[in-house]
Structures are given as structure tokens and as C-alpha cells.
Design an enzyme around this catalytic site. Structure first.
Site, PDB file in Angstrom:
ATOM      1  N   ASP A   1      -4.368  -9.918 -16.244  1.00  0.00           N
ATOM      2  CA  ASP A   1      -5.290 -11.041 -16.028  1.00  0.00           C
ATOM      3  C   ASP A   1      -6.563 -10.793 -16.839  1.00  0.00           C
ATOM      4  O   ASP A   1      -7.320  -9.857 -16.544  1.00  0.00           O
ATOM      5  CB  ASP A   1      -5.621 -11.137 -14.522  1.00  0.00           C
ATOM      6  CG  ASP A   1      -6.025 -12.535 -14.096  1.00  0.00           C
ATOM      7  OD1 ASP A   1      -5.664 -12.949 -12.975  1.00  0.00           O
ATOM      8  OD2 ASP A   1      -6.696 -13.224 -14.894  1.00  0.00           O
TER       9      ASP A   1
ATOM     10  N   ASP B   1      -8.157 -16.134 -17.489  1.00  0.00           N
ATOM     11  CA  ASP B   1      -8.990 -16.692 -16.419  1.00  0.00           C
ATOM     12  C   ASP B   1     -10.036 -17.641 -16.998  1.00  0.00           C
ATOM     13  O   ASP B   1     -10.722 -17.296 -17.955  1.00  0.00           O
ATOM     14  CB  ASP B   1      -9.703 -15.496 -15.748  1.00  0.00           C
ATOM     15  CG  ASP B   1     -10.467 -15.888 -14.517  1.00  0.00           C
ATOM     16  OD1 ASP B   1      -9.837 -16.195 -13.506  1.00  0.00           O
ATOM     17  OD2 ASP B   1     -11.703 -15.874 -14.569  1.00  0.00           O
TER      18      ASP B   1
ATOM     19  N   ASP C   1       0.859  -1.180   0.000  1.00  0.00           N
ATOM     20  CA  ASP C   1       0.000   0.000   0.000  1.00  0.00           C
ATOM     21  C   ASP C   1       0.899   1.236   0.000  1.00  0.00           C
ATOM     22  O   ASP C   1       1.911   1.279   0.721  1.00  0.00           O
ATOM     23  CB  ASP C   1      -0.877  -0.025   1.261  1.00  0.00           C
ATOM     24  CG  ASP C   1      -1.678   1.265   1.442  1.00  0.00           C
ATOM     25  OD1 ASP C   1      -2.058   1.556   2.593  1.00  0.00           O
ATOM     26  OD2 ASP C   1      -1.911   1.962   0.435  1.00  0.00           O
TER      27      ASP C   1
ATOM     28  N   ASN D   1      -0.597   4.614  -0.059  1.00  0.00           N
ATOM     29  CA  ASN D   1      -1.285   5.840   0.375  1.00  0.00           C
ATOM     30  C   ASN D   1      -2.031   5.657   1.699  1.00  0.00           C
ATOM     31  O   ASN D   1      -2.909   6.444   2.031  1.00  0.00           O
ATOM     32  CB  ASN D   1      -2.257   6.308  -0.726  1.00  0.00           C
ATOM     33  CG  ASN D   1      -3.340   5.270  -0.975  1.00  0.00           C
ATOM     34  OD1 ASN D   1      -3.265   4.134  -0.485  1.00  0.00           O
ATOM     35  ND2 ASN D   1      -4.352   5.633  -1.724  1.00  0.00           N
TER      36      ASN D   1
ATOM     37  N   ASP E   1      -1.604  -1.163  -3.886  1.00  0.00           N
ATOM     38  CA  ASP E   1      -1.911  -0.391  -5.088  1.00  0.00           C
ATOM     39  C   ASP E   1      -0.717  -0.387  -6.054  1.00  0.00           C
ATOM     40  O   ASP E   1       0.359  -0.891  -5.724  1.00  0.00           O
ATOM     41  CB  ASP E   1      -2.298   1.044  -4.705  1.00  0.00           C
ATOM     42  CG  ASP E   1      -1.322   1.645  -3.688  1.00  0.00           C
ATOM     43  OD1 ASP E   1      -1.762   2.077  -2.611  1.00  0.00           O
ATOM     44  OD2 ASP E   1      -0.106   1.611  -3.972  1.00  0.00           O
TER      45      ASP E   1
ATOM     46  N   HIS F   1      -3.432 -17.278  -5.808  1.00  0.00           N
ATOM     47  CA  HIS F   1      -4.401 -16.551  -4.974  1.00  0.00           C
ATOM     48  C   HIS F   1      -5.653 -17.370  -4.688  1.00  0.00           C
ATOM     49  O   HIS F   1      -6.530 -16.932  -3.944  1.00  0.00           O
ATOM     50  CB  HIS F   1      -4.768 -15.252  -5.680  1.00  0.00           C
ATOM     51  CG  HIS F   1      -5.488 -15.504  -6.949  1.00  0.00           C
ATOM     52  ND1 HIS F   1      -4.882 -16.058  -8.071  1.00  0.00           N
ATOM     53  CD2 HIS F   1      -6.780 -15.341  -7.270  1.00  0.00           C
ATOM     54  CE1 HIS F   1      -5.781 -16.186  -9.014  1.00  0.00           C
ATOM     55  NE2 HIS F   1      -6.942 -15.771  -8.569  1.00  0.00           N
ATOM     56  N   ASP F   2      -5.742 -18.543  -5.328  1.00  0.00           N
ATOM     57  CA  ASP F   2      -6.921 -19.399  -5.131  1.00  0.00           C
ATOM     58  C   ASP F   2      -6.663 -20.565  -4.192  1.00  0.00           C
ATOM     59  O   ASP F   2      -7.552 -21.404  -3.991  1.00  0.00           O
ATOM     60  CB  ASP F   2      -7.360 -19.993  -6.483  1.00  0.00           C
ATOM     61  CG  ASP F   2      -8.037 -18.963  -7.364  1.00  0.00           C
ATOM     62  OD1 ASP F   2      -7.980 -19.115  -8.596  1.00  0.00           O
ATOM     63  OD2 ASP F   2      -8.597 -17.991  -6.818  1.00  0.00           O
TER      64      ASP F   2
ATOM     65  N   GLU G   1      -5.561 -20.415 -17.675  1.00  0.00           N
ATOM     66  CA  GLU G   1      -5.968 -21.154 -16.480  1.00  0.00           C
ATOM     67  C   GLU G   1      -6.886 -22.262 -16.983  1.00  0.00           C
ATOM     68  O   GLU G   1      -7.871 -21.983 -17.676  1.00  0.00           O
ATOM     69  CB  GLU G   1      -6.718 -20.236 -15.513  1.00  0.00           C
ATOM     70  CG  GLU G   1      -7.097 -20.955 -14.246  1.00  0.00           C
ATOM     71  CD  GLU G   1      -8.202 -20.280 -13.474  1.00  0.00           C
ATOM     72  OE1 GLU G   1      -9.035 -19.589 -14.073  1.00  0.00           O
ATOM     73  OE2 GLU G   1      -8.242 -20.459 -12.240  1.00  0.00           O
TER      74      GLU G   1
ATOM     75  N   ASP H   1      -4.344   3.680   2.758  1.00  0.00           N
ATOM     76  CA  ASP H   1      -5.761   3.307   2.877  1.00  0.00           C
ATOM     77  C   ASP H   1      -5.913   1.814   3.188  1.00  0.00           C
ATOM     78  O   ASP H   1      -7.024   1.279   3.195  1.00  0.00           O
ATOM     79  CB  ASP H   1      -6.537   3.667   1.595  1.00  0.00           C
ATOM     80  CG  ASP H   1      -6.080   2.827   0.391  1.00  0.00           C
ATOM     81  OD1 ASP H   1      -6.680   2.966  -0.693  1.00  0.00           O
ATOM     82  OD2 ASP H   1      -5.110   2.030   0.554  1.00  0.00           O
TER      83      ASP H   1
HETATM   84  O1  TEU Z   1     -10.456 -19.370 -10.799  1.00  0.00           O
HETATM   85  C1  TEU Z   1     -11.187 -20.432 -11.403  1.00  0.00           C
HETATM   86  C2  TEU Z   1     -11.833 -21.252 -10.315  1.00  0.00           C
HETATM   87  O2  TEU Z   1     -11.912 -20.855  -9.204  1.00  0.00           O
HETATM   88  C3  TEU Z   1     -12.363 -22.576 -10.663  1.00  0.00           C
HETATM   89  O3  TEU Z   1     -12.654 -22.587 -12.039  1.00  0.00           O
HETATM   90  C4  TEU Z   1     -11.319 -23.666 -10.435  1.00  0.00           C
HETATM   91  O4  TEU Z   1     -11.979 -24.850 -10.744  1.00  0.00           O
HETATM   92  C5  TEU Z   1     -10.841 -23.785  -9.008  1.00  0.00           C
HETATM   93  O5  TEU Z   1      -9.965 -22.747  -8.793  1.00  0.00           O
HETATM   94  C6  TEU Z   1     -10.129 -25.139  -8.819  1.00  0.00           C
HETATM   95  O6  TEU Z   1     -10.748 -26.097  -9.550  1.00  0.00           O
HETATM   96  C7  TEU Z   1     -10.473 -18.131 -11.483  1.00  0.00           C
HETATM   97  C8  TEU Z   1      -9.771 -17.120 -10.601  1.00  0.00           C
HETATM   98  O7  TEU Z   1      -8.427 -17.548 -10.372  1.00  0.00           O
HETATM   99  C9  TEU Z   1     -10.541 -17.020  -9.303  1.00  0.00           C
HETATM  100  O8  TEU Z   1      -9.870 -16.166  -8.373  1.00  0.00           O
HETATM  101  C10 TEU Z   1     -11.923 -16.457  -9.605  1.00  0.00           C
HETATM  102  O9  TEU Z   1     -12.699 -16.483  -8.426  1.00  0.00           O
HETATM  103  C11 TEU Z   1     -12.621 -17.300 -10.686  1.00  0.00           C
HETATM  104  O10 TEU Z   1     -11.794 -17.694 -11.778  1.00  0.00           O
HETATM  105  C12 TEU Z   1     -13.748 -16.471 -11.302  1.00  0.00           C
HETATM  106  O11 TEU Z   1     -13.174 -15.440 -12.083  1.00  0.00           O
HETATM  107 CA    CA Z   2      -3.521   1.961  -1.209  1.00  0.00          CA
END
Ligand code: TEU
Ligand code: CA
Length: 568
Positions: free
Chosen positions: A104, A205, A27, A29, A35, A334-335, A259, A31
Site C-alpha cells: 500500500d 492511496d 497474531d 506472538n 503480524d 478497511h474503510d 484508490e 500481543d
Molecule cells: O482512504 C481515502 C479516504 O478515506 C477518502 O479519501 C475517501 O474519500 C473516503 O474513503 C470515501 O470517499 C485512504 C485509506 O484507505 C484510508 O484508510 C486512510 O485513512 C486515508 O486514505 C488516508 O491515508
Molecule cells: Ca502480534
């Protein structure tokens, strides 16, 4: 093992990709939200680490129902992240350091606040109605039995028109209708808008979901609940991607990483084979969902997953891609929860197992994708209550399981194993207030262990995870065999050791990973002439070129010990 022609040489095969979750990186600023200026201020750290490409999670205007994966304006920067001038400065500063920026592309769906959907929803007769997928009720309910990843039906009733619209994710993420050529042209145009600025490419994605069977049949009989398999590889997907390649991608020297949830190894070449595929590479999930219920990505499968199953995935994808396909290799993003907590041991052996996983990433065949903080061995966070979670997927699943009568304590325990929020807490820069991430109130709580696990401390410590990650990246850069060499699993059925060979016409590297808490004696099958140690993660963790190999190629591997040896 593949030993055909050597893969075609390209910059994105040789690159190391670092994934940034801008919201939680730096970050600038006060908040409490990361960013673009904050990221720009940290480019020297990333250049020093040795990575080549930064993949930024979505930075576009979004109501953040799904933290940026619900886009309301593809040509505007999310106000919390800064301005277009901030992006242009980031791109300029990154380019000056030899870093490429990959953005992305989230175009399976938009936000329900996108002007296209606002207009499409206005009236059944709207000229943009067919930008999205609308269907009349069936027997008074949803058009078919499809479910959303975030719980409930994949169809939402639009009361004004009495029709349903499709949303594979949240109801605030209506799916675009890729069969409408106007939608495809809109996507091509927005891709060019950013490519013409000089970005290095796109992470795409949920790319396998773009095309759907317009008759929207129910799930097939005996369906096992694996949503991704049900939605992937629709009837016109390859046609749409071929058009995107012809209309856009072929006109730029860029990388695309798809992905690929639900894509089987056998289907992957159609997407990425350099002779006819549209994409540079795909990243697959199979090893990342081994321990999950197929029907709900946020529910942990009983018994988890074994190393043997994990190794089988890498072998299957390597066989399927051969020498003309390519994969992105990742152990977290991130997932998913933090890789050291999931595949390593984040207590007594955190450092050893985190450095072992970094070694795997940098010596495996395919473009490595390192997720922010994994170069420090950042761990999962102990979320104290279900309300502490931010992620829409985690919250939906927790609510559904509790509504179904599951014990809330058990639901919390499971969410603490599967939540995406583990990877979304702020980056640990130093031991100061909020780990140097913000001077304000962070948008999500930090992991309380940041005083012990942070970049400043590790950059001063030759034995840290960061120092090892940096060495492993340099090892990959110094040895083309780690990029273009073949891959062979030497011991697929061994329950604790991951042993593989990378080989090309002139050299070979042996990788030994003891993925267990135990010391064990190990002799890699079929290998005798072991050369010097190129990289280790224990006391001899320097690149001890002088250290002779053990007698008779018999190793005493310590817990979570990783060793990379040249083969004479
Ligand atoms: O992730 C895709 C997703 O969450 C599912 O399709 C996938 O099957 C799962 O991760 C494991 O099987 C992408 C992004 O990375 C995620 O952050 C988003 O929430 C999602 O698409 C919707 O855009
Ligand atoms: Ca910020």
C-alpha cells in the site's frame, strides 16, 4: 455495454485480489496485534480459497494515528508487525504458493514523525521545508477554507514559524509537496526498494490528491461539500503519474490499483486507459458513498441508497472505461462497514446475501477485490459506545456531531452504520478463544458472533459462504468471459433484481441477483435461450450442470438468490 476490441490480456485482469488488514488477520506472538508471521502461517488458507494477489494495508513503520496510513519510515516494517526478515519470509512463502504481494503506497502524506517532516518543521529555512506544503496565515487564520477528512481545517498552524501546513487527513499526516522534484525522486526510490524485492505491485492511496493548485483557492462558489471532488485531479497529477510510469512502473511487470476518491468516470481513462494512462486500474467509490453525505464521509445520507442508483454506477464506469480501461471491483474494504451488513441482509438472509455479493464480485467486469472476512459473511459489530470505536475518522465525526448538539444516542446509531471499525475487528478463524486470532488481548474487540461465523466451521460446510466464495472464484477462473467479456445491465430500472450479461465472441453468462428479502417471479428482458446453471447460492447451490433452465426463461427467485447461467 461496450463491444469494441477485446481488452488486452494481462495477469492482473485475471487475478482475484484479497485485501488483508494485517493488524486484524492473525497474531503470532500473543500481543493481540496481527503480524506478518501470522499472515505467513495462514497462506495455505488463502491459497486454498483460490485468490491470486494479496493486497496488504500498510506494513511500514508508523505511529498508527491512522493505523498505518501515517508512515514514518517507508523502508522499515512496523515493529508490531515484525521485521524485514519476516517480510522476506512472507514474500518467499507467498511466491512459493503462486501468490503475489501488493503493498500500500501512501505518499500523498507522511506521518508528522517522518524524519523529512521533523527536519522541514525545524526551521522555515530548512532545506527540506518544501517537501511539504506551507503557507502564511490569511486574515489571521488558515490559508483557505479547506477541511480535513477527519474534521476541522485542513491546515495546522506551526507556532514556531507562524506558517500553516496542509493535511487533508489528520494533522499528524502532513501532505507532501509533489511539485518538488526531490519528493518525487524520494517516492520513486522507495517504490523501487520494494519492487526490487519482488512485490507484485502497489495499491496507491489517495492517488488523485497528489497534485494541488499552488494558489490554494477556497472551495468554488456553491461547493456541495464533496471533499474528494475538490481535492482530486489537481493540475499536475497526470504529469507526475506519467513521470512515475516512465521512471519506475515501466521497468517492472506489476499491477497498480489507484484508490480514486473524487475521480469521475469521465476522468478515469486519463489514469488507466492502457494507451496513455499510468495505472493498471482504479477503484472508485461512487457506489460505496451513495448513502453518505458528500461533506462528511462518516455521516449517513438520509434515505440511504437504492439498487437502481447502485447499478447506475457500474454502468457509468463500464461505459467510461470501455475496452481500454480497467477497474477494481469492491463492495467493501478497511474503510467501509461489512458488505453483507451494508448491501445485503445480515440477519435471516445473511448466508444468501453474502453469497450473492460474492457472486457479484466474481462475475462483474473488473478485477475483484475481496476484503478479509467477507468470504465468511462477517457482519458489522454492535459497538456499545462511542468510546469503543478506534477509527480516527469515526471518533472525530462523533465528537463534532455531539459538540454540535446532536443526541449522543443518535450519533452512536449513525456511527454504527458508517464506522470503518466494522471491517477492522479480528478475523474469525474458529470458535475458540478470541476466534483463534490471538492468545493475548486483542487490540480491538471481536464481533461476539464469531462462534457462529468462522472459517473452521465454514470450511466443513458445503453450503457456507466460504464454500460459495471458493466456487465463485473457480467459476471466474474457468470462464474467461467473466474476465474479458463485455458487461450489459439487462434491467437497470428494476428495483430489486440486478440482471446482467457477460458476453464474448464465443460464450455468454447471465447473472441474476435478487437483492431483496422477497421471492419474486422474474423474466430477464431480451433473453430466451437460457442454458444450464453454472452457479447458484440456494439448495441447488452445487454447480448443477444438470439442472435445466426454467420454462420460458421465467425464474422464481428466492430472497437474495443468485444464479449464474450459461447462455446456449
Ligand atoms: O482512504 C481515502 C479516504 O478515506 C477518502 O479519501 C475517501 O474519500 C473516503 O474513503 C470515501 O470517499 C485512504 C485509506 O484507505 C484510508 O484508510 C486512510 O485513512 C486515508 O486514505 C488516508 O491515508
Ligand atoms: Ca502480534
Amino acid at each position: 455495454m461496450t463491444n469494441g476490441t477485446a481488452p488486452r490480456r494481462t495477469w492482473w485482469k485475471e487475478a482475484v485480489v484479497y485485501q488483508v488488514y494485517p493488524r486484524s488477520f492473525q497474531d503470532s506472538n500473543g500481543d493481540g496485534v496481527g503480524d506478518l508471521p501470522g499472515l505467513t502461517a495462514r497462506l495455505d488458507y488463502l491459497a486454498d480459497l483460490g485468490v491470486d494477489v494479496l493486497w496488504l494495508c500498510p506494513i511500514f513503520a508508523s505511529p498508527n494515528v491512522d493505523n498505518g496510513y501515517d508512515i514514518s519510515d517507508y523502508r522499515a516494517i512496523m515493529p508490531e508487525f515484525g521485521t524485514m526478515a519476516d517480510f522476506d519470509e512472507l514474500l518467499r512463502q507467498a511466491t512459493a504458493r503462486g501468490l503475489r504481494i501488493v503493498l500500500d503506497l501512501v505518499v500523498n502524506h507522511t506521518s508528522d514523525r517522518h524524519p523529512w517532516f521533523v527536519e522541514a518543521r525545524r526551521a522555515r529555512t530548512s532545506p527540506l521545508r518544501d517537501y511539504y506544503v506551507w503557507r502564511p496565515p490569511r486574515r489571521g487564520g488558515a490559508p483557505n477554507d479547506w477541511r480535513s477528512y477527519f474534521g476541522g481545517s485542513a491546515w495546522a498552524l506551526d507556532t514556531a514559524s507562524g506558517e500553516y501546513y496542509l493535511h487533508l487527513f489528520a494533522a499528524e499526516q502532513p501532505d507532501l509537496n509533489w511539485d518538488d522534484p526531490r519528493v518525487r525522486r524520494e517516492v520513486h526510490d522507495l517504490m523501487r526498494f520494494w519492487l526490487d524485492k519482488g512485490i507484485g505491485g502497489w495499491r496507491m492511496d489517495t492517488v488523485p490528491f497528489y497534485s494541488k493548485d499552488p494558489s490554494f483557492p477556497d472551495y468554488p462558489p456553491g461547493f456541495d461539500g464533496h471533499l474528494s471532488r475538490a481535492y482530486a485531479m489537481g493540475p499536475r497529477l497526470l504529469e507526475h503519474l506519467a513521470e512515475m510510469k516512465r521512471e519506475v512502473l515501466d521497468h517492472y511487470d506489476v499491477m497498480t490499483v489507484g484508490e480514486a476518491p473524487g475521480v469521475t468516470p469521465a476522468q478515469a481513462p486519463a489514469l488507466v486507459d492502457e494507451r496513455h494512462g499510468a495505472l493498471s486500474m482504479v477503484y472508485h467509490f461512487d457506489h460505496l458513498v451513495l448513502d453518505r453525505e458528500p461533506g462528511d464521509f462518516f455521516v449517513r445520507r438520509q434515505g440511504g441508497a437504492s439498487l437502481v442508483e447502485f447499478k447506475r454506477v457500474f454502468a457509468a464506469w463500464d461505459r467510461a472505461l470501455g475496452d481500454t480501461g480497467w477497474a477494481a471491483v469492491m463492495l467493501g474494504n478497511h474503510d467501509f462497514p461489512r458488505m453483507v451488513s451494508r448491501f445485503g441482509e445480515d440477519g435471516q438472509h445473511r448466508r444468501e446475501s453474502a453469497t450473492l455479493l460474492c457472486t457479484l464480485l466474481m462475475t462483474m467486469k473488473g478485477t475483484p477485490h475481496l476484503y478479509q472476512g467477507d468470504e465468511l459473511g462477517m457482519t458489522n459489530v454492535p459497538f456499545a459506545s462511542i468510546d469503543a470505536f478506534d477509527d480516527i475518522g469515526t471518533r472525530h465525526t462523533c465528537r463534532a456531531l455531539i459538540a454540535a448538539g446532536m443526541d449522543p444516542a443518535a450519533v452512536l446509531a449513525m456511527a454504527n452504520q458508517t464506522s470503518r471499525d466494522h471491517a477492522r475487528t479480528p478475523f474469525h478463524w474458529d470458535a475458540g478463544r478470541h476466534a483463534g486470532f490471538t492468545t493475548g488481548r486483542p487490540w480491538i474487540g471481536l464481533n461476539p458472533n464469531y462462534p457462529a461465523i468462522n472459517a473452521r466451521a465454514q470450511r466443513a460446510d458445503e453450503g457456507s459462504v466460504h464454500a460459495h466464495a471458493r466456487r465463485a472464484i473457480r467459476l471466474r477462473r474457468a470462464h474467461p468471459v467473466l474476465v474479458y467479456g463485455s458487461y450489459e445491465d439487462l434491467d437497470p430500472d428494476h428495483p430489486a433484481v440486478f440482471a446482467y450479461l457477460r458476453r464474448d465472441a464465443t460464450s455468454a453468462m447471465l447473472v441474476l441477483l435478487n437483492c431483496s428479502n422477497d421471492s419474486l417471479a422474474y423474466r430477464p428482458p431480451g433473453v430466451t435461450t437460457i442454458g444450464t446453471l453454472a452457479l447458484g447460492n440456494y439448495g441447488d447451490r452445487r454447480t448443477a450442470a444438470d439442472e435445466p433452465p426454467p420454462a420460458g426463461a421465467r425464474f422464481d427467485l428466492r430472497p437474495w438468490e443468485a444464479r449464474v447461467h450459461r447462455l446456449a
